[in-house]
Design an enzyme around this catalytic site. Structure first.
Site, short mmCIF file in Angstrom:
data_model
loop_
_atom_site.label_atom_id
_atom_site.label_comp_id
_atom_site.label_asym_id
_atom_site.label_seq_id
_atom_site.Cartn_x
_atom_site.Cartn_y
_atom_site.Cartn_z
N GLY A 1 83.19 90.26 -15.42
CA GLY A 1 83.61 91.40 -14.64
C GLY A 1 84.13 91.03 -13.27
O GLY A 1 84.15 89.86 -12.88
N ASP B 1 73.61 81.47 -19.05
CA ASP B 1 74.94 81.15 -18.51
C ASP B 1 74.82 80.51 -17.12
O ASP B 1 75.52 80.90 -16.18
CB ASP B 1 75.80 82.42 -18.44
N GLY C 1 85.45 88.79 -5.88
CA GLY C 1 85.66 87.73 -6.86
C GLY C 1 85.78 88.31 -8.25
O GLY C 1 85.66 89.53 -8.47
N LYS D 1 79.36 94.77 -9.18
CA LYS D 1 80.04 94.13 -10.30
C LYS D 1 80.37 95.18 -11.35
O LYS D 1 79.49 95.93 -11.82
CB LYS D 1 79.16 93.05 -10.92
N VAL E 1 83.95 91.63 -9.05
CA VAL E 1 82.96 91.94 -8.03
C VAL E 1 83.65 92.49 -6.79
O VAL E 1 84.62 91.91 -6.30
CB VAL E 1 82.14 90.70 -7.65
N GLY F 1 85.27 87.13 -12.70
CA GLY F 1 84.80 86.17 -13.67
C GLY F 1 84.98 86.68 -15.07
O GLY F 1 85.63 87.72 -15.29
#
Length: 303
Positions: A24, A137, A19, A41, A26, A21
């Site tokens: 960073g 977050d 994934g 990550k 992953v 974001g």
């Protein structure tokens, strides 16, 4: 960062992209000596800027590595290799974001499931807050699930079954990254932290004090978790603005639509819990995540 696929970062061989974001990408990684798998990550260059960043990164991750709780993703390893900052984490297979995407648009999750998962997140946050760590977050992508029974959770028959047992443990991830991103950011005129395309907090989940650029405490995390609970139980965000400026204005000045108007199945006591989480001033929210857990269990005892 996808060009790192197949490379070795630190002791980890990056085998597939899991994934990505704001902070960073992953990867599924394997430790070259032990063969142990991890979610690796790799921080974006836009965050890892400045000669002092590696030292700040190591200091922050040392603090995060001391957090050991069933509802917090385990941090296995971290480091800086050839200028690349990486974090090796416990492998989790899904997230609350993925869970929400299983449902049709604007359809809420079963109440018991939503309250069960948010209670677990609050348990993890309570532990972190007690150890002096604020997340900053909280959003569905940072609330991870080891596994979910897709057939059950994707059942759209409208029945509010006791789905709380259909999900494995929820774990909070990405502690420390928003703080690091903030250090590499500039403040907009509104006070929201931005820089090189990186924002401190997803717009839909930013607390009013974060929007203003004020100092944060644990109650900022509770606001964001309240947004997540609202989204899970109503099927929509309380402040679904697309533009950052609009989101900030909504968080600062607009009351959220009453949850029970969107989903009459929400108990009145649970609605009060959500609205307290979403209070504009921190003093009007729950004092601690532990207080929130107690309130959630009182509102929906079967969760």
């Amino acid at each position: 960062m996808a060009d790192l696929l197949g490379d070795t970062v630190g002791p980890y061989r990056l085998e597939s992209v899991v994934g990505n974001g704001r902070t960073g990408d992953v990867y599924c990684g394997t430790h070259t000596s032990t063969g142990k798998q991890a979610a690796v990550k790799v921080l974006r260059a836009a965050i890892a800027i400045g000669v002092e960043f590696p030292e700040r990164f190591v200091t922050e991750m040392r603090t995060v590595s001391t957090l050991h709780h069933p509802n917090i993703v385990a941090l296995y390893d971290f480091g800086v290799a050839d200028g690349v900052c990486f974090i090796a984490l416990e492998v989790m297979r899904s997230s609350v974001r993925a869970l929400l995407r299983l449902r049709p648009p604007a359809e809420p999750l079963p109440l018991t499931l939503a309250v069960n998962l948010v209670s677990q997140a609050a348990e993890g946050l309570a532990y972190a807050h007690q150890h002096g760590v604020i997340h900053r977050d909280i959003q569905p992508s940072n609330l991870l699930l080891d596994d979910i029974k897709v057939a059950s959770l994707a059942d759209n028959d409208g029945n509010d079954r006791d789905d709380g047992d259909d999900a494995d443990v929820l774990k909070v991830t990405d502690f420390g990254l928003a703080r690091l991103a903030a250090g590499a950011s500039m403040l907009t005129s509104s006070g929201a932290a931005l820089g090189s395309g990186v924002m401190l907090g997803a717009p839909a989940y930013m607390s009013p004090e974060l929007c203003r650029g004020h100092a944060l405490d644990e109650r900022s995390d509770l606001y964001a978790l309240g947004v997540v609970l609202y989204e899970m139980t109503t099927g929509v965000l309380p402040f679904p603005a697309i533009r950052l400026e609009d989101a900030i204005r909504e968080h600062l000045y607009s009351p959220p639509p009453l949850p029970r108007l969107l989903n009459p199945e929400i108990p009145a006591l649970l609605e009060r819990v959500m609205l307290r989480c979403l209070a504009k001033h921190p003093d009007d929210r729950f004092d601690t995540a532990t207080d929130l857990v107690r309130a959630l269990r009182a509102a929906v005892p079967e969760a």
